[in-house]
Design a protein around this motif. Sequence first.
Motif, PDB file in Angstrom:
ATOM      1  N   ILE A 325      -1.972   9.464  -7.547  1.00  0.00           N
ATOM      2  CA  ILE A 325      -2.416   7.524  -7.258  1.00  0.00           C
ATOM      3  C   ILE A 325      -3.360   8.200  -6.171  1.00  0.00           C
ATOM      4  CG2 ILE A 325      -1.307   6.058  -6.468  1.00  0.00           C
ATOM      5  CD1 ILE A 325       0.945   6.412  -7.689  1.00  0.00           C
ATOM      6  N   VAL A 326      -4.765   7.349  -6.493  1.00  0.00           N
ATOM      7  CA  VAL A 326      -5.652   7.579  -5.113  1.00  0.00           C
ATOM      8  C   VAL A 326      -5.291   5.971  -4.426  1.00  0.00           C
ATOM      9  CG1 VAL A 326      -7.629   7.882  -4.781  1.00  0.00           C
ATOM     10  CG2 VAL A 326      -6.648   8.389  -6.609  1.00  0.00           C
ATOM     11  N   LEU A 327      -4.835   5.861  -2.765  1.00  0.00           N
ATOM     12  CA  LEU A 327      -4.837   4.813  -2.445  1.00  0.00           C
ATOM     13  C   LEU A 327      -6.326   5.068  -1.712  1.00  0.00           C
ATOM     14  CD1 LEU A 327      -0.966   4.394  -0.917  1.00  0.00           C
ATOM     15  CD2 LEU A 327      -2.488   3.603  -3.189  1.00  0.00           C
ATOM     16  N   THR A 328      -7.493   4.037  -1.332  1.00  0.00           N
ATOM     17  CA  THR A 328      -8.322   3.728  -0.792  1.00  0.00           C
ATOM     18  C   THR A 328      -8.042   2.327   0.069  1.00  0.00           C
ATOM     19  OG1 THR A 328      -9.643   4.956  -2.449  1.00  0.00           O
ATOM     20  CG2 THR A 328     -11.093   4.104  -0.802  1.00  0.00           C
ATOM     21  N   ASN A 329      -8.032   2.744   1.289  1.00  0.00           N
ATOM     22  CA  ASN A 329      -8.212   1.667   2.539  1.00  0.00           C
ATOM     23  C   ASN A 329      -9.561   0.446   2.709  1.00  0.00           C
ATOM     24  OD1 ASN A 329      -7.343  -0.117   4.591  1.00  0.00           O
ATOM     25  ND2 ASN A 329      -6.901   1.568   6.334  1.00  0.00           N
ATOM     26  N   VAL A 330      -9.184  -0.266   2.287  1.00  0.00           N
ATOM     27  CA  VAL A 330     -11.161  -0.577   2.437  1.00  0.00           C
ATOM     28  C   VAL A 330     -10.672  -1.703   3.781  1.00  0.00           C
ATOM     29  CG1 VAL A 330     -11.504  -1.055   0.168  1.00  0.00           C
ATOM     30  CG2 VAL A 330     -10.281  -2.639   0.275  1.00  0.00           C
ATOM     31  N   THR A 331     -10.023  -1.975   4.252  1.00  0.00           N
ATOM     32  CA  THR A 331     -10.257  -2.795   6.013  1.00  0.00           C
ATOM     33  C   THR A 331     -10.132  -1.677   7.206  1.00  0.00           C
ATOM     34  OG1 THR A 331      -7.115  -2.187   6.256  1.00  0.00           O
ATOM     35  CG2 THR A 331      -7.953  -3.598   4.417  1.00  0.00           C
ATOM     36  N   LYS A 332     -10.200  -2.398   8.303  1.00  0.00           N
ATOM     37  CA  LYS A 332     -11.035  -1.538   8.582  1.00  0.00           C
ATOM     38  C   LYS A 332      -9.961  -1.319  10.297  1.00  0.00           C
ATOM     39  CE  LYS A 332     -15.424  -4.399   9.768  1.00  0.00           C
ATOM     40  NZ  LYS A 332     -15.837  -5.588  10.524  1.00  0.00           N
TER      41      LYS A 332
END
Length: 497
Positions: A325-332
């Motif tokens: 599972i790949v998680l990508t943080n798209v927040t600041k």
Amino acid sequence: YLLDKSDKYDSRDVERLQQDDKWVENYLIWRHDVVDDALKMIDESFQWRKEYTVNDLSESTLPKWLFETGALFLHGYDKEGYKLFWFKVKHHVKDSKQQLDKKKLVAFWLEHYAKRDHGKPLTVVFDMAETGISHIDLDFVRFIVNCFTDYYPNFLTKIVIFEMPWIMNAAFKIVKGWLGPDAISMLKFTNKSDVQEYISGEYLPPHMGGTDSFKYSYPPLVDDDFQTPLCENGPITSEDEHESKEEIDADTKETGEMNEEQNLNQKKMNSVEQISKSEETDKTEFKPKNAKKTLTTFKGPLLHISPAEELYFGSKESGEKKCLIVLTNVTKNTVAFKVRTTAPEKYRVKPSNSSCEPGTSLDIIVSLHGAGFAASLQDRFLIMAAEMDQSSGAGVSELTQFWKEVPRTKVMEHRLRCHVLESSKPSSLTLKENAFNIPAKTNEDLHIQLTRLLQINKRLQEQIDRCLWFQQLSIVLSLLSVTVVAFCFYLAYTQSS
């Protein structure tokens, strides 16, 4: 339709129809690819959706007592892996003043599930134990039937009716009149002795012959698979802190993985958590640079998650025991996450309770816990995520305190299903060498193909039936002709005599 009835539609539904190919395809499948019939169904369902304000239904817009009765809820799966939508008929009493609210409750649950699981079909269970004449409400039953036949396309797999009292036989003859031939074939009348043909005992309550100890209560809203409150660990997947010292020692010898404190320190330095030397080697070996781009991705407000819907495991024969599972943080901000499962005794997830720095990606390894376990279609995973303040730490104690205090409304949730591959060939979503170059068909693709094959089979069956009818007609006409000729000869013979 839009020109004539634009004011009768919710603009959000129109916009979704123009963008969501899957939704359009479901209407076509449900209407056997007849475009005019599909358009008519879209028109009727869109008008109904606006009339019942389906897009705006929530817990706050419905009376609390409706949820407290426990007449409707989602819980468990049938043997094919489809979600169960329970109707506890004994909790329903006919009341015209409450009818609209009860209908909106049905719409709320259907829409709640459709948005959460992307419209995967449901199995409806009418639990009619301990019911009688006072519970018969044909108008409400007709509404439920219409929801599946007219408003939610391709959303019904079957209707399991448990212990229907004999006094309701006449009522259900009327109900059958409302159903088309396709829907009638989905009706399964069962009792305690045969209900497990469709639903295994682990998801049946004791009065139905099962072992499911689940008891409905509200609040909170039933979270079906993951019942525990947010502030508790709940059925969280086993990670280092949940393992025995013997397991840790054994794993250290076999894989040389780092402990939790080392993982966190390493993450702060590199923004990507390093799980173990051997697992890192696996990821380097199994993932080409463009691997992540080939995966389907769920784009949430906090995290992008790949894969979007299903984790692919192999059967006992194929032997594939790991998924990524790949998680990508798209927040600041830093995003805390944790992973739960419906089968914590089966799976290990590394990491299962950690955080992801802004703008970075983090890889999670999901593996079966030992050779004796096999993945099941009924297993589910829940990924929970919430933004953390910049001042918050990312240690174990800080994360524990964070999850105790974070409001439920600020938590992003995403669910993943398990898909079991019977073939020994790797799927595009499993951790195998060159696996990402091999395309894999999803359940939805196979379901579409199966539906089309069934439609073709139905047409062929109709043609065969017509041929048999003509054949029988020809035989009857031939017999009549022979009879007439024989009678004529008999008359001629008697006259000559």
